[in-house]
Design a protein around this motif. Structure first.
Motif, PDB file in Angstrom:
ATOM      1  N   ILE A  61       6.213  -4.449 -11.573  1.00 42.99           N
ATOM      2  CA  ILE A  61       7.431  -3.812 -11.051  1.00 42.99           C
ATOM      3  C   ILE A  61       7.160  -3.051  -9.749  1.00 42.99           C
ATOM      4  CG2 ILE A  61       9.224  -2.107 -11.566  1.00 42.99           C
ATOM      5  CD1 ILE A  61       8.858  -3.009 -14.550  1.00 42.99           C
ATOM      6  N   ALA A  62       6.146  -2.185  -9.778  1.00 44.40           N
ATOM      7  CA  ALA A  62       5.912  -1.361  -8.581  1.00 44.40           C
ATOM      8  C   ALA A  62       5.383  -2.190  -7.424  1.00 44.40           C
ATOM      9  CB  ALA A  62       4.938  -0.227  -8.914  1.00 44.40           C
ATOM     10  N   TYR A  63       4.657  -3.263  -7.738  1.00 46.47           N
ATOM     11  CA  TYR A  63       4.055  -4.076  -6.665  1.00 46.47           C
ATOM     12  C   TYR A  63       4.629  -5.493  -6.604  1.00 46.47           C
ATOM     13  CZ  TYR A  63       0.638  -0.462  -5.731  1.00 46.47           C
ATOM     14  OH  TYR A  63       0.049   0.715  -5.359  1.00 46.47           O
ATOM     15  N   ASP A  64       5.741  -5.719  -7.265  1.00 52.01           N
ATOM     16  CA  ASP A  64       6.360  -7.062  -7.260  1.00 52.01           C
ATOM     17  C   ASP A  64       5.360  -8.144  -7.653  1.00 52.01           C
ATOM     18  OD1 ASP A  64       8.893  -6.416  -6.624  1.00 52.01           O
ATOM     19  OD2 ASP A  64       8.665  -6.691  -4.459  1.00 52.01           O
ATOM     20  N   TYR A  86      -5.366  -2.609  -8.817  1.00 46.57           N
ATOM     21  CA  TYR A  86      -5.971  -2.939  -7.531  1.00 46.57           C
ATOM     22  C   TYR A  86      -4.856  -3.607  -6.724  1.00 46.57           C
ATOM     23  CZ  TYR A  86     -10.137  -2.831 -10.548  1.00 46.57           C
ATOM     24  OH  TYR A  86     -11.091  -2.481 -11.458  1.00 46.57           O
ATOM     25  N   PRO A  87      -4.314  -2.950  -5.716  1.00 53.68           N
ATOM     26  CA  PRO A  87      -3.250  -3.615  -4.934  1.00 53.68           C
ATOM     27  C   PRO A  87      -3.814  -4.852  -4.235  1.00 53.68           C
ATOM     28  CG  PRO A  87      -3.403  -1.276  -4.410  1.00 53.68           C
ATOM     29  CD  PRO A  87      -4.606  -1.611  -5.213  1.00 53.68           C
ATOM     30  N   LYS A 113       7.048   4.579  -7.433  1.00 56.35           N
ATOM     31  CA  LYS A 113       7.556   3.795  -8.570  1.00 56.35           C
ATOM     32  C   LYS A 113       6.574   3.883  -9.727  1.00 56.35           C
ATOM     33  CE  LYS A 113       9.898   0.191  -5.956  1.00 56.35           C
ATOM     34  NZ  LYS A 113       9.787  -1.192  -5.517  1.00 56.35           N
ATOM     35  N   MET A 114       5.282   3.796  -9.412  1.00 55.08           N
ATOM     36  CA  MET A 114       4.271   3.889 -10.474  1.00 55.08           C
ATOM     37  C   MET A 114       4.368   5.234 -11.180  1.00 55.08           C
ATOM     38  SD  MET A 114       0.663   2.122  -9.660  1.00 55.08           S
ATOM     39  CE  MET A 114       0.206   3.089  -8.262  1.00 55.08           C
ATOM     40  N   ALA A 115       4.536   6.295 -10.381  1.00 53.10           N
ATOM     41  CA  ALA A 115       4.618   7.638 -10.975  1.00 53.10           C
ATOM     42  C   ALA A 115       5.786   7.699 -11.963  1.00 53.10           C
ATOM     43  CB  ALA A 115       4.771   8.685  -9.879  1.00 53.10           C
ATOM     44  N   ALA A 116       6.921   7.113 -11.562  1.00 49.63           N
ATOM     45  CA  ALA A 116       8.104   7.142 -12.445  1.00 49.63           C
ATOM     46  C   ALA A 116       7.833   6.343 -13.725  1.00 49.63           C
ATOM     47  CB  ALA A 116       9.300   6.569 -11.702  1.00 49.63           C
ATOM     48  N   ASP A 119       1.241 -10.975  16.530  1.00 54.73           N
ATOM     49  CA  ASP A 119       0.579 -12.129  15.926  1.00 54.73           C
ATOM     50  C   ASP A 119       0.227 -11.898  14.463  1.00 54.73           C
ATOM     51  OD1 ASP A 119       0.402 -13.932  18.184  1.00 54.73           O
ATOM     52  OD2 ASP A 119      -0.774 -12.335  19.080  1.00 54.73           O
ATOM     53  N   LEU A 120       0.106 -10.658  14.056  1.00 48.07           N
ATOM     54  CA  LEU A 120      -0.227 -10.422  12.653  1.00 48.07           C
ATOM     55  C   LEU A 120       0.219  -9.038  12.200  1.00 48.07           C
ATOM     56  CD1 LEU A 120      -3.162  -8.577  12.520  1.00 48.07           C
ATOM     57  CD2 LEU A 120      -3.915 -10.686  13.551  1.00 48.07           C
ATOM     58  N   VAL A 121       0.420  -8.926  10.923  1.00 48.83           N
ATOM     59  CA  VAL A 121       0.716  -7.635  10.302  1.00 48.83           C
ATOM     60  C   VAL A 121      -0.238  -7.499   9.131  1.00 48.83           C
ATOM     61  CG1 VAL A 121       2.461  -6.153   9.274  1.00 48.83           C
ATOM     62  CG2 VAL A 121       3.161  -7.916  10.877  1.00 48.83           C
ATOM     63  N   ASP A 122      -1.034  -6.462   9.178  1.00 47.52           N
ATOM     64  CA  ASP A 122      -2.049  -6.251   8.152  1.00 47.52           C
ATOM     65  C   ASP A 122      -1.531  -5.239   7.127  1.00 47.52           C
ATOM     66  OD1 ASP A 122      -4.421  -6.508   6.934  1.00 47.52           O
ATOM     67  OD2 ASP A 122      -5.569  -5.269   8.312  1.00 47.52           O
ATOM     68  N   ALA A 123      -2.104  -5.264   5.939  1.00 52.27           N
ATOM     69  CA  ALA A 123      -1.796  -4.286   4.886  1.00 52.27           C
ATOM     70  C   ALA A 123      -0.296  -4.128   4.658  1.00 52.27           C
ATOM     71  CB  ALA A 123      -2.422  -2.939   5.229  1.00 52.27           C
ATOM     72  N   LEU A 124       0.357  -5.236   4.387  1.00 52.77           N
ATOM     73  CA  LEU A 124       1.795  -5.204   4.105  1.00 52.77           C
ATOM     74  C   LEU A 124       2.035  -4.587   2.733  1.00 52.77           C
ATOM     75  CD1 LEU A 124       3.060  -8.742   5.160  1.00 52.77           C
ATOM     76  CD2 LEU A 124       4.011  -6.593   5.928  1.00 52.77           C
ATOM     77  N   SER A 125       3.119  -3.845   2.620  1.00 53.00           N
ATOM     78  CA  SER A 125       3.482  -3.360   1.288  1.00 53.00           C
ATOM     79  C   SER A 125       4.301  -4.473   0.610  1.00 53.00           C
ATOM     80  CB  SER A 125       4.284  -2.070   1.398  1.00 53.00           C
ATOM     81  OG  SER A 125       5.466  -2.330   2.087  1.00 53.00           O
ATOM     82  N   PRO A 126       4.397  -4.460  -0.735  1.00 57.47           N
ATOM     83  CA  PRO A 126       5.059  -5.570  -1.426  1.00 57.47           C
ATOM     84  C   PRO A 126       6.491  -5.820  -0.975  1.00 57.47           C
ATOM     85  CG  PRO A 126       3.914  -4.162  -2.975  1.00 57.47           C
ATOM     86  CD  PRO A 126       3.815  -3.484  -1.657  1.00 57.47           C
TER      87      PRO A 126
END
Lengths: 554, 284
Positions: free
Chosen positions: A314-317, A507-508, A388-391, A242-249
């Motif tokens: 870029i790193a977080y779309d 802040y993501p 990606k951020m590190a790069a 029913d749900l997905v929490d804390a999705l990455s970009p």
């Protein structure tokens, strides 16, 4: 030969049919049941021994509490307690319980159960991390003068004491049941290690909705233990979850493409992503490197050279907000709106480095003693956005002549380097802030704390500004006045922006996917996310269980 | 050498393999970076508790002490307590053995079925054998994890299919060679010339003659399948021993890893013994 070929093909096809069928099914959903995933097995179902997030979620879903912190207003609200009163000195709290309450097994819930549960949490033998929030748990006394009254005597005032009771589940006296008998909305019904935790609706839960229908609406919850995002999303899209929490970009984009009505970007979270340099004098690093990292000009120049908007884009779309302080703008109560900080500017960064004794020769930056500025950034492997951020930071710092190497490590190895050996130069990591109140961040800011990452466990503050942070954090933690607390926290935010012990990056955003069939979900950026009002959430799938609850209506 | 002595020697060799596996696991995990850390240490809320637990544990964590404790525990029938889950290792592993055993059995059965279905007709062909065997050769080049991920992304297939394909690709080559030699043997050529049907030749001559070698190969398939168990169970989230082993590695859960290593070593040792020695002994 042909017959042989035919029978071979037939057997192979049969075999393929047998094995090609659905890859990995979630456990079958029961009528009216909600389902989602947790990533790890809960370590315990004993609400008084919770020390990690999966167990904390189960406690939240099963435990009845005296007061529940309203995740939207951040104010404690009466639950099992009908009312509560704190004495003017803040040393006595009197709870008045609701009458006629019952545990899930039908036994009566009285003040004796509450007193027993509180004593159990406070007992040193229980080792409940919540006890530490009472500051001196041994000096706290609890008594129950009558069946519906409980008095808690504190040795001294505790700021925000109400939220501590949000973490104490009330259990039947002398019958700890590891979540099988509860006073909350659900009870633990079944647990298969590595597969799922199944919670069943508590038939005696005290809450009813405005129409008098007994809550919770859902007949049960199934928390599948699944640490595979591809599979989780595939099952969500198939309607198994029913749900997905804390999705990455990247996964957010994937779900948005296939089911745009499911995804939600709730804006900046309370969490931060930050870079910091190892300033510990005990670190096994050359002295000249320690001198760089302890140099404010060096840290500020690094901060100025990083393009945070690009990191977010870029790193977080685009699903992140550039960060300049440790309190997110989403935390409206505590964010310092007048924060002054060094803005991004490569020219200013170069000037700052020059003023701090560094000089550029060709494309390489050197310190006053002629050492080339080269260092590594450790981070955890497996977090695509962070890598990606590190790069990108590596590229940004190359512009001001710094040579950076990125070292991804698995979490245990990273923790050993950070917490035990202090064998690293710089680290890129995130901090999850589950509560908006800055008191919850005390361990990170007090110089004596092992979680004071840039220089852990200091005997005495190494610098005057760290001493000032200590003073202000202690002041905000002991003042009963909101204005005074805010002033102290604002000051700490300003010191951190000036000194840059942590170089805040982004802040993501809070990204989640919620089935369009769910009703009653209220967006929330703090823990436990979309399920914070679980008793009012139901699935509208044509098999609405509401009718079956009518028997429990008042 | 007499038969009982031979059997004792084989059993001894398996036991020695298990001891080496346990010792290797203890050394590798004990000296792995992060052995003395706990993920909760980074969580300011739970850090104090985690730290005191770790300190107490680290105090008794010299390599020799760990090894002697493990050995003593195993001799007493106590496999220790999982560091990650806080429950007895026997309880943790016991519940998962059945899941993994079932997956292995299905995968090996499916793999052999596919390999036989491919090898039988192809080995009897007079031309284009390479072309017909190409799918198996290509499969051999695909890593297990890639195959599993492709299944997840395509939302089709599952752990049994991936394991079956892996076994089929590995065993096809041996089977093909075996059957090719069988087809060329003079008595089969004579049978074919006499007009005996292919099915009769396979049932009455090829399979009975190759049975012993096929059985030996099947036991070796167990070793191949064991190697693929970890990625397959992790990617498909199968709650088996492979998934447990991965989780134990990621969390430096030494008692669980020792138990899993011993279990794997035991299976590999016994499989090797069956495939090589038992048939030799029987022949003797």
């Amino acid at each position: 030969m042909r017959s042989l070929l035919r029978s071979s093909l037939l057997s192979a096809s049969l075999m393929a049919l047998l094995t090609v069928s659905a890859p990995c099914q979630a456990a079958p959903r029961q009528p009216g049941e909600l389902a989602w995933t947790i990533h790890y097995d809960p370590k315990t179902f004993d609400p008084a021994k919770v020390d990690e997030q999966a167990s904390e979620l189960v406690r939240y879903l099963t435990g009845g509490v005296l007061l529940r912190l309203n995740r939207q207003t951040q104010e404690p609200e009466p639950q099992l307690a009908e009312s509560f009163r704190v004495s003017p000195q803040g040393t006595l709290i009197v709870f008045k319980l609701r009458g006629g309450m019952r545990f899930s097994d039908g036994s009566a819930l009285t003040s004796a159960d509450v007193a027993w549960s509180l004593h159990r949490v406070l007992a040193p033998a229980t080792q409940d991390p919540v006890a530490d929030e009472f500051l001196s748990p041994r000096e706290v006394t609890v008594d129950a003068p009558d069946k519906l009254t409980v008095r808690v005597h504190l040795p001294r005032r505790i700021i925000g004491v109400g939220k501590i009771f949000d973490e104490i589940a009330i259990e039947p006296a002398n019958r700890p049941s590891e979540g099988r008998v509860t006073s909350g909305p659900f009870t633990v019904a079944d647990y298969k290690r590595g597969q799922y935790v199944r919670l069943r609706r508590n038939p005696n839960y005290w809450r009813h909705d405005a129409a008098g229908v007994q809550l919770p609406y859902a007949t049960g919850l199934r928390l599948d233990i699944l640490n595979n995002r591809e599979q989780e999303i595939s099952l969500f899209l198939r309607g198994e979850y029913d749900l997905v929490d804390a999705l990455s970009p990247d996964y957010f984009a994937l779900v948005a493409k296939k089911s745009p009505q499911s995804v939600q970007d709730l804006g900046a979270s309370l969490n931060t992503e930050q870079l910091w340099f190892n300033q510990s004098s005990a670190a096994p690093l050359p002295d000249f490197e320690k001198a760089w990292f302890q140099n404010r000009g060096f840290r500020v120049a690094v901060s100025q050279a990083i393009h945070r908007a690009d990191l977010a884009r870029i790193a977080y779309d685009g699903h992140a907000t550039p960060a300049f302080g440790f309190i997110s703008p989403a935390n409206r109560l505590w964010h310092n709106d007048d924060l002054k900080y060094a803005h991004e500017s490569v020219a200013d960064a170069n000037r700052m480095l020059l003023a701090s004794g560094f000089h550029l020769s060709g494309n390489q930056l050197y310190d006053a003693a002629g050492h080339p500025v080269k260092f590594s950034i450790v981070t955890n492997s497996g977090n695509a956005a962070r890598q990606k951020m590190a790069a990108m930071i590596q590229q940004d710092l190359a512009v001001i002549g710094m040579q950076v190497t990125i070292v991804p490590l698995d979490f245990p190895a990273l923790i050993e380097r950070l917490m035990h050996k202090q064998d690293y130069e710089a680290c890129l990591l995130g901090v999850s802030n589950t509560e908006p109140d800055p008191t919850s961040m005390m361990n990170m800011w007090l110089s004596s704390s092992p979680n004071h990452q840039w220089n852990p466990s200091e005997q005495t503050p190494a610098t005057e500004w760290e001493a000032e942070i200590d003073r202000q954090m202690q002041a905000q933690a002991s003042s009963p006045l909101r204005n005074e607390r805010k002033r102290s926290v604002d000051l700490v935010q300003q010191i951190v922006a000036d000194q840059q012990p942590f170089i805040y990056l982004v802040y993501p955003n809070v990204l989640q996917a919620v089935s369009p069939q769910l009703r009653g979900v209220q967006a929330l950026i703090v823990s436990p996310g979309p399920v914070w009002n679980i008793d009012a959430i139901r699935r509208d799938d044509g098999r609405d269980e509401k009718g079956s609850h009518q028997g429990g209506a008042r | 050498m007499r038969l009982p002595v031979k059997i004792a020697a084989r059993v001894g060799r398996t036991l020695l393999l298990m001891v080496f596996a346990a010792a290797g696991t203890i050394l590798l995990v004990r000296f792995a970076p992060g052995f003395f850390s706990d993920v909760r240490e980074m969580d300011t809320k739970y850090a104090p508790g985690a730290r005191s637990e770790m300190q107490a544990e680290n105090y008794r964590q010299s390599t020799w002490l760990i090894a002697s404790q493990v050995a003593k525990g195993w001799l007493d029938g106590d496999f220790g307590q999982s560091r990650q889950f806080g429950v007895p290792v026997s309880e943790l592993v016991g519940a998962r053995i059945r899941v993994s055993a079932l997956l292995l059995a299905q995968g090996i059965f499916g793999g052999w079925l596919l390999a036989i279905c491919g090898a039988l007709p192809i080995s009897g062909l007079r031309s284009d054998r390479l072309l017909w065997g190409l799918p198996f050769t290509i499969l051999l080049a695909v890593p297990t994890a890639a195959m599993a991920t492709a299944c997840i992304l395509a939302e089709t297939g599952g752990p049994v299919l991936v394991l079956s394909l892996l076994i089929a690709a590995r065993e096809f080559k041996f089977l093909h060679g075996l059957l090719e030699r069988a087809w060329r043997s003079p008595h089969l050529l004579y049978g074919r010339a006499q007009g005996l049907s292919w099915r009769a030749l396979v049932r009455m001559h090829i399979l009975p003659n190759a049975a012993q070698q096929l059985c030996a190969l099947t036991t070796l398939s167990i070793v191949t399948a064991l190697g693929a168990l970890v990625p397959i169970e992790v990617i498909f989230t199968v709650p088996g021993v492979g998934q447990l082993a991965w989780s134990a590695v990621m969390n430096r859960d030494l008692p669980v890893l020792v138990a899993v290593s011993l279990l794997m070593a035991c299976v590999v040792g016994v499989a090797g013994m069956i495939s090589k020695d038992i048939f030799t002994l029987e022949a003797a």
